[in-house]
Design a protein around this motif. Structure first.
Motif, PDB file in Angstrom:
ATOM      1  N   VAL A  82     -48.828-183.371 -62.736  1.00 34.36           N
ATOM      2  CA  VAL A  82     -47.608-183.941 -62.169  1.00 34.36           C
ATOM      3  C   VAL A  82     -46.544-182.853 -62.090  1.00 34.36           C
ATOM      4  O   VAL A  82     -46.235-182.205 -63.084  1.00 34.36           O
ATOM      5  N   LEU A  83     -46.007-182.640 -60.897  1.00 38.38           N
ATOM      6  CA  LEU A  83     -44.825-181.802 -60.709  1.00 38.38           C
ATOM      7  C   LEU A  83     -43.707-182.735 -60.310  1.00 38.38           C
ATOM      8  O   LEU A  83     -43.783-183.381 -59.262  1.00 38.38           O
ATOM      9  N   GLU A 103     -51.108-183.206 -67.321  1.00 37.45           N
ATOM     10  CA  GLU A 103     -50.184-182.098 -67.565  1.00 37.45           C
ATOM     11  C   GLU A 103     -48.921-182.334 -66.741  1.00 37.45           C
ATOM     12  O   GLU A 103     -48.995-182.787 -65.592  1.00 37.45           O
ATOM     13  N   MET A 104     -47.762-182.017 -67.323  1.00 36.26           N
ATOM     14  CA  MET A 104     -46.481-182.173 -66.640  1.00 36.26           C
ATOM     15  C   MET A 104     -45.842-180.811 -66.426  1.00 36.26           C
ATOM     16  O   MET A 104     -45.729-180.006 -67.356  1.00 36.26           O
ATOM     17  N   VAL A 105     -45.414-180.544 -65.184  1.00 40.26           N
ATOM     18  CA  VAL A 105     -44.687-179.320 -64.843  1.00 40.26           C
ATOM     19  C   VAL A 105     -43.318-179.727 -64.307  1.00 40.26           C
ATOM     20  O   VAL A 105     -43.224-180.589 -63.429  1.00 40.26           O
ATOM     21  N   GLY A 106     -42.263-179.119 -64.830  1.00 41.07           N
ATOM     22  CA  GLY A 106     -40.912-179.435 -64.382  1.00 41.07           C
ATOM     23  C   GLY A 106     -39.903-178.785 -65.303  1.00 41.07           C
ATOM     24  O   GLY A 106     -40.201-177.789 -65.964  1.00 41.07           O
ATOM     25  N   ARG A 107     -38.702-179.366 -65.377  1.00 36.07           N
ATOM     26  CA  ARG A 107     -37.644-178.796 -66.210  1.00 36.07           C
ATOM     27  C   ARG A 107     -36.814-179.899 -66.862  1.00 36.07           C
ATOM     28  O   ARG A 107     -36.577-180.948 -66.259  1.00 36.07           O
ATOM     29  N   ARG A 157     -39.115-184.824 -74.113  1.00 30.73           N
ATOM     30  CA  ARG A 157     -40.348-184.142 -74.525  1.00 30.73           C
ATOM     31  C   ARG A 157     -41.083-184.935 -75.605  1.00 30.73           C
ATOM     32  O   ARG A 157     -42.309-185.055 -75.571  1.00 30.73           O
ATOM     33  N   THR A 158     -40.329-185.475 -76.535  1.00 34.63           N
ATOM     34  CA  THR A 158     -40.950-186.273 -77.592  1.00 34.63           C
ATOM     35  C   THR A 158     -41.640-187.497 -77.019  1.00 34.63           C
ATOM     36  O   THR A 158     -42.783-187.814 -77.394  1.00 34.63           O
ATOM     37  N   ARG A 215     -49.306-183.632 -71.694  1.00 38.29           N
ATOM     38  CA  ARG A 215     -49.163-182.233 -72.124  1.00 38.29           C
ATOM     39  C   ARG A 215     -47.932-181.630 -71.467  1.00 38.29           C
ATOM     40  O   ARG A 215     -47.746-181.761 -70.255  1.00 38.29           O
ATOM     41  N   THR A 216     -47.097-180.952 -72.263  1.00 39.56           N
ATOM     42  CA  THR A 216     -45.822-180.439 -71.756  1.00 39.56           C
ATOM     43  C   THR A 216     -45.674-178.934 -71.933  1.00 39.56           C
ATOM     44  O   THR A 216     -44.555-178.419 -71.950  1.00 39.56           O
ATOM     45  N   GLY A 217     -46.773-178.219 -72.043  1.00 37.60           N
ATOM     46  CA  GLY A 217     -46.707-176.776 -72.233  1.00 37.60           C
ATOM     47  C   GLY A 217     -46.052-176.035 -71.087  1.00 37.60           C
ATOM     48  O   GLY A 217     -45.557-174.916 -71.267  1.00 37.60           O
TER      49      GLY A 217
END
Length: 310
Positions: A11-12, A61-65, A76-77, A85-87
């Motif tokens: 996911v973006l 997996e999550m990509v973002g800010r 994040r929690t 996953r938030t790496g």
């Protein structure tokens, strides 16, 4: 699944903290109404979709800010609690975490004001930093609460690796989407409002949805899935076409129902379901999301969706 294995679902997108105010009816312009309660929780269309797919059992997996503030820590929690996953979820010291102020009336209808914050700083550089994930993803989920350029870059990398790209065109931009956006994705999933913004038809029946889908396909997207809430879901792509009536549930809150639909769609496609079965599964997920309050917290578990499907 070991960390070296590619995620099934990537996911973006946006990550917000939602502040929900509940009331008997939504206020009209200039009006103040008494509320019946409030809640804070994880939101943002990207985070909602990631949480929905993960709660079903998907590897996500999550990509973002986010910002470096307390809301970012909270987001994040909560994502981790869902199993996301938030790496590659970046902490941006220059922007606050996105928030959404949501009004929800007793009927379940809602209105939302979003302040994008760090979400609006997401760029192609975030895609490049997580390039192996995009190249190996089975399904990529995109929305429009981050800059479109980042989404288009992510779509290109995912397709280059053989993955499938799903775009939820929400919130629908003024003036619609450029043709390159339609051609860049594999599946488009607008609701009634977004469909009207894109092709000028606000569908309320399968026939109207079919006409709208034809126009969307004409813009270059391979598969169009038109979500009509309580009126059901119409889909068309290639030689596949169908309509899924709405599941009979008691709606209390429609917040994130569309996100849970998309999370369910990604999960079903990633596990190998065909388009027909995946849309029906997604519709069940979206329906279940309306039966409880909250955004990400409304996402159903796999057993619940399976039971509703019978």
């Amino acid at each position: 699944m070991p960390a070296s294995t590619a995620p099934a679902i990537l996911v973006l997108g946006s990550v917000n903290i939602d502040v929900c105010a509940y009331c008997e009816r939504l206020p009209r312009p200039g009006e103040t109404v008494p509320g019946t309660g409030y809640a804070m929780g994880l939101g943002g269309k990207g985070a909602n979709q990631a949480a929905a797919a993960a709660r079903l059992g998907g590897y996500v997996e999550m990509v973002g800010r986010t910002g470096t503030d307390v809301f970012g820590e909270m987001a994040r929690t909560r994502l981790a609690e869902f199993g996301v996953r938030t790496g590659h979820l970046r902490s941006d010291p220059g922007s606050p975490t996105g928030i959404a102020a949501i009004g929800v009336e007793a009927s379940g209808e809602n209105c939302i004001t979003v302040i994008g914050g760090a979400n609006m700083a997401v760029a192609a550089a975030d895609v490049a930093a997580a390039l192996p994930l995009f190249r190996r993803a089975s399904v990529l989920l995109l929305q429009l609460e981050i800059p479109l350029a980042a989404g288009l870059a992510a779509a290109a990398e995912t397709r280059a690796g053989g993955g499938r790209v799903i775009l939820d065109p929400a919130p629908a931009p003024r003036g619609g989407l450029p043709d390159e956006a339609f051609r860049a994705v594999d599946i488009l999933t607008p609701n009634e409002t977004e469909t009207e913004a894109l092709v000028g038809i606000r569908p309320t029946t399968p026939e109207e949805a079919r006409a709208a889908a034809a126009l969307l396909l004409g813009r270059g997207v391979p598969v169009a899935i038109v979500k009509m809430g309580a009126q059901g879901v119409y889909f068309r792509g290639g030689e596949r076409e169908g309509f899924v009536p709405a599941f009979p549930v008691r709606a209390v809150d429609t917040v994130a129902a569309g996100d849970c639909f998309n999370g369910g769609l990604a999960f079903a496609l990633a596990r190998g379901d065909g388009l027909d079965a995946a849309v029906r599964f997604a519709a069940a997920c979206g329906a279940l999301a309306t039966t409880r309050a909250g955004a990400a917290d409304s996402a159903p578990a796999l057993a619940e969706a399976t039971a509703l499907l019978g």
